[in-house]
Design a protein around this motif. Structure first.
Motif, short mmCIF file in Angstrom:
data_model
loop_
_atom_site.label_atom_id
_atom_site.label_comp_id
_atom_site.label_asym_id
_atom_site.label_seq_id
_atom_site.Cartn_x
_atom_site.Cartn_y
_atom_site.Cartn_z
N GLU A 1 0.66 -1.21 -0.17
CA GLU A 1 0.05 -0.08 0.04
C GLU A 1 0.80 1.21 0.10
N SER B 1 0.40 6.41 -3.67
CA SER B 1 0.48 7.11 -2.27
C SER B 1 1.46 8.32 -2.35
N THR C 1 -9.45 6.70 13.20
CA THR C 1 -10.04 6.20 11.86
C THR C 1 -11.13 5.17 12.34
N GLU D 1 -8.74 -3.25 7.79
CA GLU D 1 -8.50 -2.14 6.86
C GLU D 1 -8.15 -0.85 7.69
N VAL D 2 -8.82 -0.79 8.90
CA VAL D 2 -8.44 0.59 9.54
C VAL D 2 -6.95 0.56 9.87
N ASP E 1 -4.84 1.46 6.91
CA ASP E 1 -4.81 2.87 6.51
C ASP E 1 -4.23 3.41 7.58
N SER F 1 -8.29 13.62 2.80
CA SER F 1 -7.72 12.46 2.21
C SER F 1 -6.25 12.34 2.98
N LYS G 1 -14.94 5.23 11.25
CA LYS G 1 -15.65 4.32 10.54
C LYS G 1 -16.86 3.67 11.32
N LYS H 1 -1.23 6.25 6.49
CA LYS H 1 -1.20 7.50 7.08
C LYS H 1 0.20 8.05 7.68
#
Lengths: 131, 191
Positions: free
Chosen positions: A33, A39, B81, B48-49, B52, A127, B85, B56
């Motif tokens: 990812e 990204s 996050t 997923e969190v 993510d 975002s 969600k 980030k």
């Protein structure tokens, strides 16, 4: 009774606790990812996003349209006379008359442009800086 | 063998070595995933969190000022996050009266739990934690499982330290209340 961090016997209940684990390929998926070309960080992302460009485009089109509509010889548009060579010698920049129509075009295009730019900001803040 | 500090890996990532981030993911994935899982009650959403949150962190690494621990920063992102969600999914929790909760015999429960095997103890604790409010579980998890002091828990969750203490106190009471219900038969034999 108040909460105390010292000598808390509840800690003993959690001794040896085995945490739930994510799937085995979790690390690989995270690395994939973060290495994906999409990204980008807020620092490295372009200053203007696609919504921002839409806003700038709308403003430019609005200004051109208002200029065209507001030009004194709207029927025989000044740029037509210039490019056809009829009036090239004595050509002068168009005299733009600020009428209600040109005002509405200008204001609405600027308002729409500003809307796009706001969407661009909000989208990018959500975002990238949700930290 | 001493553990390599997070700062070493962070510096390597900032110097362009992306693979150094792998060590941080390996080190904190269980806790990040566990936090998200307790808040969302769904493995897929939790993964997923957690993913993510790591992404980030990686993207915002340049703005990380190291005033707090990397893990504190990461957990805060996971928490925010997951809450975001969870809000979309509208998690439901049961509410119980604080007056009933106060009556749980904590020492008896502690004694009963102490006699259990580790697996059994964890099973009952897990069942009791499932009944808590997701935010209370997060506090319990950060405080008791991650071993974070209340000021760090406050930093992660955005609550005040006194609020964290009050909620932890209540969460602990509720935990004993639910444990008592689950262990009712065993407590009878003990008493």
């Amino acid at each position: 009774m108040t909460f105390s961090e010292d000598n808390d016997p509840t800690r003993n209940l959690f001794e040896g606790w085995t945490p739930e684990k994510p799937s085995d390929d979790f690390t690989e998926r995270v690395m994939h990812e973060i290495k994906a070309p999409s990204s980008v960080s807020l620092n490295t992302a372009p200053i203007i996003g696609r919504w921002g460009w839409a806003g700038i485009g709308t403003a430019v089109v609005g200004i051109i349209l208002a200029t065209y509509v507001g030009s004194a010889n709207f029927q025989t548009a000044w740029w037509k006379t210039y490019f056809s060579g009829l009036d090239r010698v004595s050509w002068r920049p168009p005299e733009v008359e600020l009428s209600a129509t040109t005002g509405i075009i200008l204001l609405s295009s600027v308002a729409i442009a500003w809307g796009f730019i706001l969407i661009d900001r909000v989208y990018r803040i959500n975002s990238y800086s949700d930290t | 063998m001493t553990e390599v500090p997070d700062q070493v890996y962070l510096q390597r990532v900032l110097d362009g070595d992306d693979n150094a981030f792998r060590f941080l993911v390996d080190r904190y994935q269980d806790m990040a995933f566990g936090l998200a899982l307790q808040l969302l009650k769904n493995r897929e959403d939790a993964e997923e969190v957690a993913m993510d949150a790591f992404a980030k962190c990686y993207r915002s690494l340049g703005s990380f000022k190291a005033e707090s621990r990397f893990s504190t920063w990461l957990y805060r992102i996971v928490y925010n996050t997951a809450i975001s969600k969870g809000r979309k999914k509208k998690l439901t929790v049961s509410a119980i009266d604080d007056r009933i909760v106060e009556q749980a015999p904590e020492q008896d429960i502690q004694s009963a739990m102490a006699q259990m095997q580790q697996e059994e103890r964890q099973k009952y604790l897990g069942l009791a934690m499932e009944k808590l409010h997701p935010e209370d579980v997060t506090l319990v998890q950060l405080y008791y499982l991650a071993g974070r002091p209340t000021d760090e828990v406050a930093e992660i969750t955005g609550m005040t330290v006194s609020n964290v203490k009050v909620r932890l106190h209540r969460a602990r009471k509720k935990l004993y209340f639910y444990l008592e219900r689950l262990l009712r038969d065993e407590l009878k034999t003990l008493l």
